[in-house]
Enzyme design. Structure first.
Site, short mmCIF file in Angstrom:
data_model
loop_
_atom_site.label_atom_id
_atom_site.label_comp_id
_atom_site.label_asym_id
_atom_site.label_seq_id
_atom_site.Cartn_x
_atom_site.Cartn_y
_atom_site.Cartn_z
N HIS A 178 -1.97 11.37 -28.10
CA HIS A 178 -2.29 10.01 -27.65
C HIS A 178 -3.04 9.24 -28.73
CE1 HIS A 178 -1.91 10.93 -23.04
NE2 HIS A 178 -0.75 10.82 -23.65
N ASN A 227 -1.20 19.00 -20.55
CA ASN A 227 -1.54 18.00 -21.57
C ASN A 227 -1.73 18.64 -22.94
OD1 ASN A 227 -1.52 15.70 -19.99
ND2 ASN A 227 -3.54 16.18 -19.17
N LYS A 233 2.68 11.61 -11.28
CA LYS A 233 1.80 10.78 -12.11
C LYS A 233 2.53 9.48 -12.38
CE LYS A 233 -1.13 13.90 -14.78
NZ LYS A 233 -1.43 14.41 -16.14
N LYS A 279 6.75 23.11 -13.89
CA LYS A 279 5.97 21.92 -13.52
C LYS A 279 5.69 21.92 -12.01
CE LYS A 279 4.67 17.38 -14.32
NZ LYS A 279 4.79 16.15 -15.07
N GLU A 332 8.53 18.60 -25.00
CA GLU A 332 7.89 18.94 -23.72
C GLU A 332 8.38 20.30 -23.21
OE1 GLU A 332 5.41 17.18 -22.65
OE2 GLU A 332 5.73 15.04 -23.05
N HIS A 370 -1.58 16.62 -26.09
CA HIS A 370 -1.60 15.20 -25.72
C HIS A 370 -2.86 14.48 -26.20
CE1 HIS A 370 1.79 16.42 -23.34
NE2 HIS A 370 1.94 15.24 -22.77
N ARG A 414 0.81 -1.23 0.00
CA ARG A 414 0.00 0.00 0.00
C ARG A 414 0.84 1.27 0.00
NH1 ARG A 414 -3.03 -3.10 3.76
NH2 ARG A 414 -4.72 -4.16 2.66
N HIS A 442 6.90 9.15 -27.70
CA HIS A 442 5.86 9.93 -27.02
C HIS A 442 6.02 11.43 -27.31
CE1 HIS A 442 3.04 11.25 -23.99
NE2 HIS A 442 3.99 11.99 -23.44
N ARG A 447 -3.65 21.86 -13.95
CA ARG A 447 -2.63 20.89 -14.40
C ARG A 447 -2.94 20.35 -15.80
NH1 ARG A 447 0.46 16.06 -11.01
NH2 ARG A 447 1.67 15.35 -12.79
N GLU A 502 -4.88 17.18 -11.01
CA GLU A 502 -5.40 17.61 -12.31
C GLU A 502 -6.91 17.85 -12.28
OE1 GLU A 502 -3.37 15.87 -15.78
OE2 GLU A 502 -5.32 15.90 -16.74
P1 NAD Z 1 11.73 6.03 -22.39
O1 NAD Z 1 11.64 5.85 -20.95
O2 NAD Z 1 11.24 4.93 -23.27
O3 NAD Z 1 13.26 6.34 -22.76
C1 NAD Z 1 13.61 6.54 -24.10
C2 NAD Z 1 14.75 5.60 -24.56
O4 NAD Z 1 15.98 6.10 -24.06
C3 NAD Z 1 14.62 4.20 -24.03
O5 NAD Z 1 15.08 3.30 -25.02
C4 NAD Z 1 15.56 4.20 -22.84
O6 NAD Z 1 16.05 2.92 -22.51
C5 NAD Z 1 16.66 5.07 -23.36
N1 NAD Z 1 17.47 5.76 -22.37
C6 NAD Z 1 17.07 6.29 -21.18
N2 NAD Z 1 18.06 6.99 -20.64
C7 NAD Z 1 19.11 6.90 -21.47
C8 NAD Z 1 20.41 7.42 -21.46
N3 NAD Z 1 20.81 8.26 -20.50
N4 NAD Z 1 21.26 7.10 -22.46
C9 NAD Z 1 20.84 6.30 -23.48
N5 NAD Z 1 19.61 5.80 -23.57
C10 NAD Z 1 18.75 6.10 -22.57
O7 NAD Z 1 10.97 7.35 -22.89
P2 NAD Z 1 10.84 8.82 -22.26
O8 NAD Z 1 10.70 9.71 -23.42
O9 NAD Z 1 11.86 9.08 -21.24
O10 NAD Z 1 9.43 8.74 -21.50
C11 NAD Z 1 8.24 8.51 -22.21
C12 NAD Z 1 7.22 7.95 -21.23
O11 NAD Z 1 7.01 8.91 -20.20
C13 NAD Z 1 5.88 7.66 -21.86
O12 NAD Z 1 5.43 6.42 -21.40
C14 NAD Z 1 4.99 8.76 -21.32
O13 NAD Z 1 3.65 8.39 -21.21
C15 NAD Z 1 5.60 9.03 -19.97
N6 NAD Z 1 5.35 10.36 -19.43
C16 NAD Z 1 4.94 10.47 -18.14
C17 NAD Z 1 4.73 11.69 -17.58
C18 NAD Z 1 4.35 11.79 -16.14
O14 NAD Z 1 4.03 12.89 -15.68
N7 NAD Z 1 4.40 10.71 -15.38
C19 NAD Z 1 4.92 12.86 -18.32
C20 NAD Z 1 5.36 12.74 -19.64
C21 NAD Z 1 5.58 11.47 -20.20
N1 GLY Z 2 2.82 15.47 -18.15
C1 GLY Z 2 1.62 16.08 -17.71
C2 GLY Z 2 1.47 16.08 -16.24
O1 GLY Z 2 2.30 15.60 -15.52
O2 GLY Z 2 0.49 16.55 -15.74
#
Ligand code: NAD
Ligand code: GLY
Length: 358
Positions: free
Chosen positions: A249, A242, A140, A224, A182, A245, A118, A262, A238, A234
């Site tokens: 999406h 998006n 998130k 942020k 972003e 997005h 939990r 993404h 917040r 949100e």
């Molecule tokens: P990712 O985590 O897939 O990383 C991108 C690629 O880079 C992967 O192949 C990873 O293994 C590689 N990588 C990571 N660090 C590296 C480094 N230092 N050197 C070499 N390679 C490296 O993608 P991302 O763009 O980081 O994140 C996208 C994800 O984040 C999506 O799932 C999206 O929905 C999510 N997201 C979440 C939020 C949130 O608020 N939680 C906000 C925006 C996006």
């Molecule tokens: N990436 C959008 C949020 O965190 O709200």
């Protein structure tokens, strides 16, 4: 080194941004409490940074969970591997999960931390530009469902965010550009000065100039943190984060998360949302052109896939901002300011969908 604070009332935590943080024992000791740690990472990041992190975290019990790499693995099944690793290592409620990687690792690890017994603490150690400017901050967490992106998850704040900017040296160019989307988003919806700064400094960012990157990451995290502090769950403001997005999406889902990263899909979505803002008379043609040019300057894709207007709209209806059947959209009403609205001329939306999707 820059240190910012996120304060959502029930939870307050630091974001530390700077070079060589993974080797900074004093910093890690001060921000990562507890004796029992599970590092969650993936097969790409582990060979690059896991050994350094382990070497710095001396005197702790450290277990590892190395996940397969890729958005297609952001699933409940993969989250279950983190639960298995926690149980196998006999981790209790005082355990801390460390998310070492990009947004995919961060979202899965944070979600697993929110659920295990939990809720155990977790620390975000983002290694992509996208994760350093966005996903590691704000709590998130979650995974995808075959029916849609990020449909299963929790708001669960980390104990700290540690963004070592040196890790960006190994990031592929395409991933860097996806992260820039972003940063551009923050300029569009919140900060006209950041937008102008980006117009002048995007080439430096693409060359990975350390000072430019530090500025972009620091400013993005500050925005942020401010937005999340006023609306953690949100319920209102917040949602502007998006921007792009809802269209993005739909693009990711229609192309099975295989064609676009993404950030790239968000970039295409921002093009469409800006086009719609212009059609509705909310912004002038100059603003539209400046957003289009900045996305081009960032080297992001500008060709939206022809997924069909009806299919695109159907996918947009699965968006989490849909309320009482109405697709609410984030639109610009001037450069550096956004509104979230479900009240717009459907004919204008149809025109944007036809222009880009049909
Ligand atoms: P990712 O985590 O897939 O990383 C991108 C690629 O880079 C992967 O192949 C990873 O293994 C590689 N990588 C990571 N660090 C590296 C480094 N230092 N050197 C070499 N390679 C490296 O993608 P991302 O763009 O980081 O994140 C996208 C994800 O984040 C999506 O799932 C999206 O929905 C999510 N997201 C979440 C939020 C949130 O608020 N939680 C906000 C925006 C996006
Ligand atoms: N990436 C959008 C949020 O965190 O709200």
């Amino acid at each position: 080194m820059q240190i910012l604070q996120v304060d959502v009332g029930h939870s307050r935590y630091p974001i530390t941004i700077g070079p060589a943080l993974l080797g900074d024992r004093e910093l890690l000791d001060s921000q990562i409490g507890g004796h029992d740690l599970l590092v969650v990472t993936n097969t790409t990041v582990a060979p690059l940074y896991l050994a350094t992190l382990r070497a710095t975290l001396t005197g702790r019990r450290i277990a590892e969970c190395v996940l397969p790499d890729g958005e297609q693995h952001k699933t409940l099944q993969t989250a279950a591997r983190v639960f298995d690793a926690l149980v196998e290592a006999r981790m209790n409620r005082d355990a801390t999960v460390l998310a070492l990687g990009g947004g995919v690792v961060g979202d899965i690890a944070g979600f697993a931390a929110a659920c295990y017994q939990r809720g155990v603490g977790y620390v975000q150690i983002p290694t992509t530009l996208l994760a350093q400017v966005d996903s590691s901050v704000g709590g998130k967490t979650g995974v995808n469902h075959p029916g849609g992106k990020n449909l299963i998850g929790a708001f669960y704040q980390p104990l700290a965010v540690i963004a070592d900017t040196d890790t960006l040296a190994t990031l592929p160019d395409r991933e860097l550009r996806a992260g820039l989307a972003e940063v551009i988003k923050y300029g569009c919806v919140w900060d006209p000065e950041l937008f102008e700064w980006l117009e002048l400094n995007l080439s430096k960012l693409r060359r990975r100039d350390p000072a430019a990157l530090a500025h972009a990451i620091g400013r993005s995290c500050a925005i942020k943190a401010a937005v999340v502090a006023s609306d953690e769950k949100e319920l209102n403001v917040r949602a502007i984060l998006n921007f792009g997005h809802t269209f993005g999406h739909a693009i990711e889902s229609a192309t099975h998360y295989e064609t676009f990263l993404h950030g790239e899909a968000v970039g295409l979505g921002m093009l469409m949302a800006t086009d719609l803002s212009h059609r509705l008379g909310l912004i002038d043609a100059t603003t539209l052109e400046r957003v289009q040019n900045l996305l081009k300057l960032a080297g992001l894709p500008t060709e939206v896939p022809r997924i069909g207007a009806a299919r695109g709209f159907e996918l947009m209806q699965m968006d989490k901002k849909v309320l009482a059947g109405t697709v609410r959209l984030v639109l610009l009403d001037k450069l550096g300011h956004a509104v979230v609205t479900g009240t717009y001329a459907q004919s204008a939306l149809d025109a944007t969908l036809s222009e880009y999707f049909a």
